[in-house]
Design an enzyme around this catalytic site. Structure first.
Site, PDB file in Angstrom:
ATOM      1  N   CYS A 454       0.837  -1.198   0.000  1.00 27.84           N
ATOM      2  CA  CYS A 454       0.000   0.000   0.000  1.00 27.84           C
ATOM      3  C   CYS A 454       0.878   1.257   0.000  1.00 27.84           C
ATOM      4  O   CYS A 454       1.524   1.552  -0.997  1.00 27.84           O
ATOM      5  CB  CYS A 454      -0.969  -0.023   1.169  1.00 27.84           C
ATOM      6  SG  CYS A 454      -2.346   1.152   0.976  1.00 27.84           S
ATOM      7  N   HIS A 580      -3.489  -5.197   0.026  1.00 31.23           N
ATOM      8  CA  HIS A 580      -3.096  -5.707   1.344  1.00 31.23           C
ATOM      9  C   HIS A 580      -3.150  -7.237   1.367  1.00 31.23           C
ATOM     10  O   HIS A 580      -4.147  -7.829   1.816  1.00 31.23           O
ATOM     11  CB  HIS A 580      -4.019  -5.139   2.425  1.00 31.23           C
ATOM     12  CG  HIS A 580      -3.811  -3.694   2.708  1.00 31.23           C
ATOM     13  ND1 HIS A 580      -2.949  -3.234   3.678  1.00 31.23           N
ATOM     14  CD2 HIS A 580      -4.354  -2.589   2.136  1.00 31.23           C
ATOM     15  CE1 HIS A 580      -2.969  -1.917   3.699  1.00 31.23           C
ATOM     16  NE2 HIS A 580      -3.812  -1.492   2.765  1.00 31.23           N
ATOM     17  N   GLU A 582      -1.734  -9.227   3.354  1.00 34.79           N
ATOM     18  CA  GLU A 582      -1.697  -9.782   4.717  1.00 34.79           C
ATOM     19  C   GLU A 582      -3.076 -10.194   5.216  1.00 34.79           C
ATOM     20  O   GLU A 582      -3.194 -11.061   6.107  1.00 34.79           O
ATOM     21  CB  GLU A 582      -1.080  -8.771   5.695  1.00 34.79           C
ATOM     22  CG  GLU A 582      -1.911  -7.535   5.990  1.00 34.79           C
ATOM     23  CD  GLU A 582      -1.682  -6.386   5.027  1.00 34.79           C
ATOM     24  OE1 GLU A 582      -1.974  -5.226   5.390  1.00 34.79           O
ATOM     25  OE2 GLU A 582      -1.204  -6.646   3.903  1.00 34.79           O
TER      26      GLU A 582
END
Length: 623
Positions: A454, A580, A582
């Site tokens: 990001c 993102h 994650e």
């Protein structure tokens, strides 16, 4: 006149019904004689016995059907917390969900938060930790990250409700005239709205709904939620609800003993509201003696076996489910709720996972350079995903949390040059950005595996523009609206937006990857979907300049207008993404980019002989 008795009472009775006897008197005498005969009594007894048997069978069938209906009804588990906040209700709820799923039960997870914000999207990471984004674009509490990492429960907007959302919904209904003639009150209107939110997850295919109540028992803002779940057991039946209260049993070093009084008071407050917990889970640093468990059970009105010790995990949060199994919590929940469909627990994969965590074959050191590094929960999913990447490579990941402002220090720069990998996570605002850009330069110039996410990707683009392409004034319009080279700019569809909450580019978005790129190799696919949360984007006007200058654009939106992934081919491993990843990593299914990043860090580690463990500890302490 004498009437001749019929030799066959039944035939005589039938004849009388068919009108074969011509006189009323004769019929009456016939009936009397028929029912007074021994053979007729025997027949009647048999008929009555048959009717009784049929009634018993019908009643038994009704009971069985009713029992099956109750058994098939969705069960509810409510998790509350007491004494202090941050006890780990989300982790405990996720662990219970994982255990029930491993018993072949269908589970849905949900959190009810008592703060008035509509969602955590506008809250500071220092106050609330990370904002966890779902596929549908919902900005939710970080505990939903635990739910997704531990279970396969599908999460949607209905999985996280706040006081702000509840009141907004009720007020909107009032304005539309839904409550005409009525005074809108906390009870029943707010509590009914809360109960409706819980019921939305209780579909026919769901066996158990686990609802975590945020905050601490005793807080005024959580009272409507507690009142709602108190009423809920009346609505669906107490046999279909379980209340689990998570509390703290502190160890006083001065007295060298555990204290149960805070737990007694917390449960007392819960009982004053009208909720009697079925289970008490006790967070503790020390082993709780049976004498103390019996004391808690006595004063809190629960059986001793339902007072469950949950000691701090020695090694990993992924040990928590096994600790609960040792205390038989999952089996007691199954029995208490009558979950007849539950099968034998199978945790083979989970044991294998912990085996890899406990016995890694190697170790790497990753520096996470972030704006909010001082607050661990601000990058919770990042840290977990790094551990997952380590599991995929049988490697222990040692994480150095470095505030981006500290990169300007000489000792921090020296440390960064020696780590095995550098990761730049997301964030908002100008503070610390120059430090992040310096960290990108160190990774690029020293061949250190780099992973930008990001804002980390945007900083990578800015650094490359400044130091490789010669655009010395390159910047993002988020930080400098008058930059000569605005290589990062506000997205076109964001320019007219005024409200801050829930208005970014959010949720799962498709990305097309370039064949032969590192990203495509990691995913082993060319078309992917990842979750986004940003307003600013790579400026499309500079695309050709970057490609000609050596920065490969290896991932874009399907229409090619939005840049999603950039790489440097000549670097050992330099990948930066706008999304993102994650948020889609699990311990049992590590995200491919994190796995590839840790693999690259391990390759670097094998080629670096110099150790820096002691020095890095000192730098981290100073940070």
């Amino acid at each position: 006149m004498r009437i001749k008795l019929a030799t066959d009472p039944i035939s005589s009775f039938q004849a009388s019904l068919n009108g074969k006897k011509k006189t009323t008197l004769g019929t009456a005498f016939c009936l009397r004689n028929t029912f007074t005969s021994s053979r007729c009594f025997s027949f009647v007894r048999e008929v009555l016995a048959l009717l009784i048997l049929l009634s018993f069978i019908v009643g038994l069938c009704c009971l069985v059907l009713e029992k099956d209906e109750v058994s098939d009804m969705t069960k509810h588990i409510f998790v509350t917390g007491g004494v202090v906040s941050s006890l780990g209700k989300g982790l405990t709820s996720a662990s219970i969900g994982m255990l029930l799923e491993n018993r072949s039960l269908s589970v849905r997870m949900q959190k009810l938060d008592p703060y008035i914000n509509v969602d955590p999207g506008t809250m500071s990471p220092y106050q609330h930790g990370e904002v966890y984004v779902l596929d549908d674009g919902s900005e939710t509490d970080l505990d939903l990250g635990h739910y997704e990492r531990f279970t396969h429960s599908p999460l949607t907007r209905d999985s996280n409700w706040t006081t702000g959302q509840i009141y907004k919904s009720v007020i909107d209904k009032e304005r539309r005239g839904a409550y005409l003639g009525k005074t809108v009150q906390v009870i029943p209107h707010i509590t009914n709205e809360i109960k409706d939110c819980i019921k939305r997850l209780a579909t026919e295919d769901v066996d158990v709904v686990i609802t975590e109540i945020g905050g601490t028992v005793g807080d005024i803002e959580s009272l409507p939620f507690l009142e709602a779940i108190r009423q809920f057991s009346i609505d669906v039946g107490k046999e279909n609800c379980v209340y689990i209260h998570l509390t703290l049993v502190p160890f006083l070093k001065a007295a060298r003993e555990l204290k149960t009084k805070p737990t007694q008071h917390s449960v007392g407050q819960l009982r004053e509201i009208g909720i009697q917990p079925d289970f008490i889970v006790c967070r503790t640093e020390q082993k709780i003696a049976q004498e103390e468990i019996d004391k808690i059970a006595l004063f809190c009105n629960v059986p001793s076996k339902r007072v469950v010790e949950e000691r701090d995990a020695d090694f990993s949060i992924y040990e928590v489910p096994l600790a609960l199994v040792e205390r038989n919590l999952d089996q007691m929940i199954v029995e208490r709720l009558g979950l007849t469909k539950a099968k034998t627990l199978n945790l083979t994969k989970w044991h294998d996972l912990l085996q890899k965590l406990r016995h890694p074959k190697s170790e790497v050191t990753i520096a996470v350079v972030g704006k909010y590094a001082k607050h661990k929960d601000a990058y919770k999913s990042i840290y977990e995903a790094l551990d997952h990447g380590g599991i995929a490579n049988s490697t222990n990941v040692r994480i150095l949390r470095i505030p981006s402002e500290n990169v300007e220090r000489e000792e921090t720069r020296v440390l960064l040059e020696k780590v095995d990998g550098i990761l730049l996570p997301g964030g908002f605002g100008e503070r610390g950005v120059e430090g992040k850009i310096d960290a990108v330069r160190i990774a690029r110039e020293h061949g250190i595996p780099f992973f930008g996410i990001c804002l980390g990707m945007q900083c990578a683009v800015i650094e490359y523009a400044r130091n490789v392409l010669g655009m010395t004034d390159a910047n993002s319009t988020e930080f400098d609206k008058n930059s000569e080279f605005p290589v990062i700019c506000l997205m076109d569809d964001q320019r007219s937006i005024v409200d801050m909450g829930g208005t970014m580019r959010l949720g799962s978005q498709p990305t097309s990857l370039l064949a032969g790129s590192r990203a495509a190799g990691a995913y082993n696919a060319l078309d992917i979907k990842e979750r986004h949360r940003h307003r600013y984007e790579f400026n499309y006007q500079y695309r050709d300049s970057f490609i000609d200058g050596g920065l490969a654009i290896t991932g874009t939106s399907p229409d090619g207008k939005l840049v999603e992934v950039v790489e440097i081919d000549e670097h050992p491993w330099f990948v930066a993404v706008q999304y993102h990843p994650e948020f889609k990593s699990k311990p049992t299914a590590p995200h491919p980019l994190f796995s590839a990043f840790i693999a690259a860090a391990f390759r670097r580690h094998r080629g670096v002989k110099e150790t820096f463990q002691d020095e890095s500890k000192e730098i981290e302490a100073n940070s």
